[in-house]
Design a protein around this motif. Sequence first.
Motif, PDB file in Angstrom:
ATOM      1  N   LYS A   4      30.592  33.933  49.096  1.00 23.41           N
ATOM      2  CA  LYS A   4      31.688  34.579  50.014  1.00 23.41           C
ATOM      3  C   LYS A   4      32.842  34.763  49.094  1.00 23.41           C
ATOM      4  N   ARG A   5      32.883  33.825  48.068  1.00 28.34           N
ATOM      5  CA  ARG A   5      34.126  34.213  47.166  1.00 28.34           C
ATOM      6  C   ARG A   5      34.070  35.481  46.413  1.00 28.34           C
ATOM      7  N   LYS A   6      33.090  35.587  46.116  1.00 27.81           N
ATOM      8  CA  LYS A   6      32.657  37.045  45.362  1.00 27.81           C
ATOM      9  C   LYS A   6      32.878  38.340  46.078  1.00 27.81           C
ATOM     10  N   ARG A   7      32.279  37.989  47.366  1.00 28.29           N
ATOM     11  CA  ARG A   7      32.515  39.057  48.394  1.00 28.29           C
ATOM     12  C   ARG A   7      33.858  39.441  48.564  1.00 28.29           C
ATOM     13  N   THR A   8      34.693  38.215  48.708  1.00 24.47           N
ATOM     14  CA  THR A   8      36.202  38.361  49.182  1.00 24.47           C
ATOM     15  C   THR A   8      36.966  39.150  48.020  1.00 24.47           C
ATOM     16  N   TYR A   9      36.460  38.628  46.917  1.00 28.08           N
ATOM     17  CA  TYR A   9      37.109  39.192  45.695  1.00 28.08           C
ATOM     18  C   TYR A   9      36.990  40.824  45.562  1.00 28.08           C
ATOM     19  N   GLU A  10      35.719  40.913  45.548  1.00 28.12           N
ATOM     20  CA  GLU A  10      35.307  42.507  45.569  1.00 28.12           C
ATOM     21  C   GLU A  10      36.173  43.337  46.619  1.00 28.12           C
ATOM     22  N   ILE A  11      35.963  42.873  47.757  1.00 35.40           N
ATOM     23  CA  ILE A  11      36.751  43.517  49.056  1.00 35.40           C
ATOM     24  C   ILE A  11      38.319  43.660  48.534  1.00 35.40           C
ATOM     25  N   ARG A  12      39.001  42.534  48.156  1.00 39.98           N
ATOM     26  CA  ARG A  12      40.349  42.553  47.851  1.00 39.98           C
ATOM     27  C   ARG A  12      40.581  43.542  46.633  1.00 39.98           C
ATOM     28  N   LEU A  13      39.714  43.633  45.780  1.00 39.31           N
ATOM     29  CA  LEU A  13      39.631  44.758  44.576  1.00 39.31           C
ATOM     30  C   LEU A  13      39.803  46.028  45.106  1.00 39.31           C
ATOM     31  N   GLN A  14      38.816  46.299  45.947  1.00 36.07           N
ATOM     32  CA  GLN A  14      38.768  47.517  46.454  1.00 36.07           C
ATOM     33  C   GLN A  14      39.959  48.209  47.372  1.00 36.07           C
ATOM     34  N   LEU A  22      44.144  49.585  43.058  1.00 33.04           N
ATOM     35  CA  LEU A  22      44.665  49.693  41.526  1.00 33.04           C
ATOM     36  C   LEU A  22      44.408  51.031  41.002  1.00 33.04           C
ATOM     37  N   PRO A  23      45.274  51.655  40.291  1.00 33.30           N
ATOM     38  CA  PRO A  23      44.913  52.939  39.623  1.00 33.30           C
ATOM     39  C   PRO A  23      43.867  52.746  38.167  1.00 33.30           C
ATOM     40  N   PHE A  24      43.869  51.479  37.625  1.00 29.64           N
ATOM     41  CA  PHE A  24      43.038  51.300  36.588  1.00 29.64           C
ATOM     42  C   PHE A  24      43.141  49.731  36.260  1.00 29.64           C
ATOM     43  N   ARG A  25      42.161  49.523  35.697  1.00 31.64           N
ATOM     44  CA  ARG A  25      42.049  47.727  35.577  1.00 31.64           C
ATOM     45  C   ARG A  25      42.038  47.583  33.994  1.00 31.64           C
ATOM     46  N   LYS A  26      43.361  47.067  33.700  1.00 30.71           N
ATOM     47  CA  LYS A  26      43.585  46.412  32.469  1.00 30.71           C
ATOM     48  C   LYS A  26      44.412  45.324  32.508  1.00 30.71           C
ATOM     49  N   SER A  27      43.972  44.433  31.630  1.00 34.76           N
ATOM     50  CA  SER A  27      44.661  42.960  31.571  1.00 34.76           C
ATOM     51  C   SER A  27      45.616  42.689  30.798  1.00 34.76           C
ATOM     52  N   LEU A  28      46.225  41.496  30.841  1.00 36.37           N
ATOM     53  CA  LEU A  28      47.488  41.227  30.155  1.00 36.37           C
ATOM     54  C   LEU A  28      46.918  41.046  28.525  1.00 36.37           C
ATOM     55  N   SER A  29      45.528  40.796  28.461  1.00 39.47           N
ATOM     56  CA  SER A  29      44.933  40.631  27.118  1.00 39.47           C
ATOM     57  C   SER A  29      44.814  41.735  26.338  1.00 39.47           C
ATOM     58  N   ASP A  30      45.005  43.152  27.111  1.00 41.08           N
ATOM     59  CA  ASP A  30      44.929  44.472  26.616  1.00 41.08           C
ATOM     60  C   ASP A  30      46.450  44.771  26.294  1.00 41.08           C
ATOM     61  N   PHE A  31      47.303  44.064  26.365  1.00 42.79           N
ATOM     62  CA  PHE A  31      48.575  44.404  26.156  1.00 42.79           C
ATOM     63  C   PHE A  31      49.085  44.074  24.951  1.00 42.79           C
ATOM     64  N   ALA A  90      46.448  38.217  40.476  1.00 41.88           N
ATOM     65  CA  ALA A  90      46.657  37.629  41.570  1.00 41.88           C
ATOM     66  C   ALA A  90      45.397  37.662  42.527  1.00 41.88           C
ATOM     67  N   ILE A  91      44.517  38.795  42.169  1.00 44.00           N
ATOM     68  CA  ILE A  91      43.324  38.823  43.284  1.00 44.00           C
ATOM     69  C   ILE A  91      42.486  37.879  42.792  1.00 44.00           C
ATOM     70  N   ALA A  92      42.365  37.628  41.413  1.00 44.19           N
ATOM     71  CA  ALA A  92      41.461  36.621  40.937  1.00 44.19           C
ATOM     72  C   ALA A  92      41.763  35.236  41.427  1.00 44.19           C
ATOM     73  N   GLY A  93      43.100  35.110  41.543  1.00 45.00           N
ATOM     74  CA  GLY A  93      43.775  33.726  42.322  1.00 45.00           C
ATOM     75  C   GLY A  93      43.585  33.453  43.527  1.00 45.00           C
ATOM     76  N   CYS A 115      46.366  42.063  47.567  1.00 41.83           N
ATOM     77  CA  CYS A 115      47.287  42.884  46.724  1.00 41.83           C
ATOM     78  C   CYS A 115      47.121  44.303  47.304  1.00 41.83           C
ATOM     79  N   TYR A 116      48.276  45.044  47.075  1.00 40.90           N
ATOM     80  CA  TYR A 116      48.131  46.612  47.372  1.00 40.90           C
ATOM     81  C   TYR A 116      49.175  47.271  46.393  1.00 40.90           C
TER      82      TYR A 116
END
Length: 262
Positions: free
Chosen positions: A52-62, A66-75, A124-127, A131-132
Amino acid sequence: MLDLELAQSQLTELGLGHMAELLEAKVSSATEKDLSYLAFLSELLGVEIESKRKRTYEIRLQTAGLPFRKSLSDFDFNFCPSIDKAFISELRSLAFISSATNLVLLGPPGVGKTHISVALGLEAIAGGFSCYFTTLSKIANDLSSSYSQTKMRKYTSPKVLIIDEMGYRPLDKVAANYFFDIISARYETGTVILSSNKGFSKWGDLFSDQVLSTAILDRLLHHCHVINIKGNSYRLKDRIKQGIYTNPQTGDNAKKGEEVGQ
Ligand code: ADP
Ligand code: MG
């Protein structure tokens, strides 16, 4: 065997498909490990909760858009020393979202405002937060073309609203009023992460109304972290090194290429 089939169909009827699917295997391993009834039940429920958690995460992400997926470790914080790395890392605790504190990123184009907003959106989504992501122009076009409460909820209901690219285009009076409504509705209930290439003193021109601009800033800045980013555009770093482009603000060019970044 009949008991197993009955339990599987009961789980399926309750919408607990993953538990139904793994029931037989879990019963066997529980028998092998000599698990107590409670330990077995908890292990089985864990399967459904995880999926259920995984499903919710995927839906929230969709739905976040977000225009791309980059993390703070990529910065690359070395490229942009005006950003306090420790402060940005602290934001990863997401305490600012729990307390509905806003975050405003100010700075010229290419310094990483959108990158940081998106990275925090992903955190935020992972937490577990909704988010929009949108831009100020999109909000203005969307609400000005035809206003509805349903449309408005897109901007007021997510726990985190990322508004990108504020400042490139001034808003007319109607759009500025809608923007005020969004900021008011979110005040002390949801976080706004906003990026702008214009300092606060120029916002009056942006909303074509000094009084409205003051009212927006009043609500936005009451509980807010402001990050003022200075430096060169990451997009143009190679051009600056080659001496093809000179930053009009800093005067950086090939001669000062060493300071610009690698
Ligand atoms: P802004 O929103 O301030 O105009 P962006 O966040 O869109 O800038 O950054 C432009 C591009 O450069 C993006 O691809 C982004 O990932 C990248 N970028 C910007 N700053 C950095 C940095 N310090 N480290 C790594 N990539 C960066
Ligand atoms: Mg941007």
